[in-house]
Design a protein around this motif. Structure first.
Motif, PDB file in Angstrom:
ATOM      1  N   ILE A 138       0.855  -1.183   0.000  1.00  0.00           N
ATOM      2  CA  ILE A 138       0.000   0.000   0.000  1.00  0.00           C
ATOM      3  C   ILE A 138       0.891   1.232   0.000  1.00  0.00           C
ATOM      4  O   ILE A 138       1.778   1.381   0.848  1.00  0.00           O
ATOM      5  N   SER A 139       0.653   2.119  -0.963  1.00  0.00           N
ATOM      6  CA  SER A 139       1.483   3.308  -1.116  1.00  0.00           C
ATOM      7  C   SER A 139       1.350   4.238   0.080  1.00  0.00           C
ATOM      8  O   SER A 139       0.266   4.398   0.656  1.00  0.00           O
ATOM      9  N   ASN A 140       2.460   4.875   0.431  1.00  0.00           N
ATOM     10  CA  ASN A 140       2.450   5.851   1.520  1.00  0.00           C
ATOM     11  C   ASN A 140       1.674   7.107   1.158  1.00  0.00           C
ATOM     12  O   ASN A 140       1.279   7.873   2.041  1.00  0.00           O
ATOM     13  N   SER A 141       1.452   7.329  -0.133  1.00  0.00           N
ATOM     14  CA  SER A 141       0.799   8.565  -0.580  1.00  0.00           C
ATOM     15  C   SER A 141      -0.681   8.380  -0.895  1.00  0.00           C
ATOM     16  O   SER A 141      -1.329   9.321  -1.345  1.00  0.00           O
ATOM     17  N   THR A 142      -1.213   7.196  -0.666  1.00  0.00           N
ATOM     18  CA  THR A 142      -2.616   6.957  -0.988  1.00  0.00           C
ATOM     19  C   THR A 142      -3.498   7.172   0.241  1.00  0.00           C
ATOM     20  O   THR A 142      -3.026   7.520   1.325  1.00  0.00           O
ATOM     21  N   ASP A 143      -4.790   6.938   0.084  1.00  0.00           N
ATOM     22  CA  ASP A 143      -5.758   7.126   1.153  1.00  0.00           C
ATOM     23  C   ASP A 143      -5.387   6.264   2.366  1.00  0.00           C
ATOM     24  O   ASP A 143      -5.191   5.054   2.244  1.00  0.00           O
ATOM     25  N   SER A 144      -5.309   6.882   3.527  1.00  0.00           N
ATOM     26  CA  SER A 144      -4.895   6.164   4.735  1.00  0.00           C
ATOM     27  C   SER A 144      -5.894   5.088   5.148  1.00  0.00           C
ATOM     28  O   SER A 144      -5.573   4.204   5.950  1.00  0.00           O
ATOM     29  N   TYR A 145      -7.105   5.150   4.608  1.00  0.00           N
ATOM     30  CA  TYR A 145      -8.127   4.145   4.926  1.00  0.00           C
ATOM     31  C   TYR A 145      -7.638   2.748   4.580  1.00  0.00           C
ATOM     32  O   TYR A 145      -7.888   1.787   5.303  1.00  0.00           O
ATOM     33  N   TYR A 146      -6.926   2.632   3.439  1.00  0.00           N
ATOM     34  CA  TYR A 146      -6.447   1.314   3.004  1.00  0.00           C
ATOM     35  C   TYR A 146      -5.498   0.710   4.024  1.00  0.00           C
ATOM     36  O   TYR A 146      -5.575  -0.483   4.340  1.00  0.00           O
ATOM     37  N   LEU A 147      -4.609   1.524   4.553  1.00  0.00           N
ATOM     38  CA  LEU A 147      -3.638   1.046   5.533  1.00  0.00           C
ATOM     39  C   LEU A 147      -4.329   0.625   6.825  1.00  0.00           C
ATOM     40  O   LEU A 147      -4.023  -0.430   7.394  1.00  0.00           O
TER      41      LEU A 147
END
Length: 445
Positions: free
Chosen positions: A230-239
């Motif tokens: 999961i990319s560090n720059s994407t929506d934090s919801y995924y993490l």
């Protein structure tokens, strides 16, 4: 780099405890590795809510890949379903039917995810088709499709590299996705090594929001070892919800043999990064020698060799059998192609033997190509409705005009010719037969 999972199990073995816990073999060897196979005893942590050794090991993997990385012991299939689930539940448009924009050469796991999660698919077809295993496209094509969709997709799903070794322009496509706020998900099952052959080759580094890697395909890991990135720059919801998503599709008894393998891979990569560039150089030299001697090599993937066999005067089946007679077992073959997948664990001597064998095979006149391409098709039923329908197994010849209930395709390459819910047409029968599929399941009213 430490290997906390491996270290824990090593200490546990040394205790020689009486194992009154699962698994049933109790560490007694039948195959030779049972002593290393444990379950979630005290100190062994829990894969889907890790706080100890698994948490530490996943953090090590995250450092190596430069993003948030989570383990799967059930291959990229578990990761594909998880990332589609995350994108689905986090979609902004909840009024319309959820729809994913996806390349037509998607693995059948994507189809099962559509059935389980109940979303629709807008298929992307290659403008210049070369084979149904591939879907070659560019960013402009993606932008045109998104612009013409009244119901915007909750994700774009790509397969790159594909089974024949074609890599899509992920960076340019990612920019389009960012422009239209469409999460980019990449099936990078064949490309875990891409992180280690340059600064920007891995999908996450090129702008993807999430991707899966099969560690066992190109890294020296046990079969079933995989990553969800999961990319560090994407929506934090995924993490925040990644573990829940993986747990939804995973066994409550993850393999500790595979977890040890993933744990050890971290140390291996840290100590051997140059091995990937070295093997890519050897593979490129081999490709150039084959090309110079009349072979046609397709694809732009560095750690895969795909031979267009008919251009050399043989079917893929004939060359694969010839190689097998020389004690060389290929990854995949069909009537048209042979696919070889070397890794750093293949020696230069082995690659030299591959070259010698192939160059000892005399070139013949080009065979006429019989390649078939997937034509655009209309879904009669949703993938979910077709997959969960009552069905019956019939001969391919008896399926014309029927609706497919199950993705009838072998693995590899596990890419459906007709998708569940689509009507089987006369031209599809030729394609099924060409790839050796004799039966399929059809929907019964």
């Amino acid at each position: 780099m430490k290997t906390p999972i491996c270290d824990f199990i090593k200490k546990y073995k040394e205790r020689k405890s009486i194992r009154l816990h699962m698994p049933g073999h109790k560490g007694v060897n039948l195959l030779g590795f049972e002593v290393d196979d444990i379950t979630e005893i005290d100190g062994a942590d829990f894969l889907y809510s890790p706080e100890g050794i698994i948490c530490e090991s996943e953090k090590n993997a995250s450092k190596i890949f430069g993003c948030d990385t989570f383990y799967s012991t059930e291959g990229s299939s578990q990761c594909i379903r998880a990332m589609l689930f995350l994108a689905l539940i986090n979609r902004k448009n909840k009024e319309n039917r959820p729809i994913v924009l996806a390349t037509r050469n998607a693995h059948k796991t994507f189809i099962s995810a559509a059935a389980l999660l109940d979303f629709d698919v807008k298929w992307i077809y290659s403008k210049n088709p070369s084979h149904y295993y591939s879907c070659l496209l560019d960013a402009n094509q993606i932008e045109d499709i998104i612009n013409n969709m009244s119901n915007k997709p909750f994700a774009l799903y790509l397969t790159s590299p594909d089974y024949l070794g074609n890599i899509l322009p992920i960076e340019e496509i990612a920019k389009v996705c960012k422009k239209y706020d469409v999460p980019l998900l990449v099936d990078n099952a064949h490309g875990a090594y891409l992180k280690f052959i340059g600064e920007k080759n891995h999908p996450i580094d090129l702008g993807a929001d999430m991707c899966c890697d099969s560690a066992h395909k190109t890294l020296p890991a046990l079969t079933g070892a995989a990553y969800l990135h999961i990319s560090n720059s994407t929506d934090s919801y995924y993490l925040k919800h990644a573990k829940e998503a993986l747990c939804l599709f995973g066994s409550t008894s993850p393999s500790y043999l595979i977890l040890q393998s993933l744990d050890m891979i971290n140390q291996y990569i840290e100590n051997n990064k140059n091995e990937f560039n070295n093997i890519c150089k050897l593979i490129d030299d081999l490709k150039q020698d084959l090309i110079y001697n009349g072979y046609t090599i397709i694809g732009n993937e560095k750690m895969k060799i795909t031979i267009d066999c008919k251009a050399y005067g043989y079917t893929g089946i004939e060359i694969a059998k010839y190689l097998e007679n020389n004690n060389i077992i290929c990854e995949f073959y069909d009537n048209d192609y042979v696919v070889l997948m070397p890794t750093p664990k293949n020696s230069k001597l082995e690659l030299d033997l591959v070259k010698k064998s192939l160059l000892n095979l005399s070139k013949k006149n080009r065979l006429s190509s019989s390649r078939f391409f997937i034509k655009e098709k209309e879904s009669i039923m949703s993938i979910r409705d077709a997959s969960f329908s009552r069905r019956k197994l019939v001969k391919i010849e008896d399926s014309i005009g029927c609706i497919l209930a199950d993705a009838s395709v072998s693995c590899p390459p596990a890419i459906p010719i007709v998708v569940c819910g689509e009507k089987i047409e006369k031209e599809d029968i030729e394609l099924f037969k060409y790839y050796g599929i004799e039966e399929c399941s059809i929907v019964v009213e």
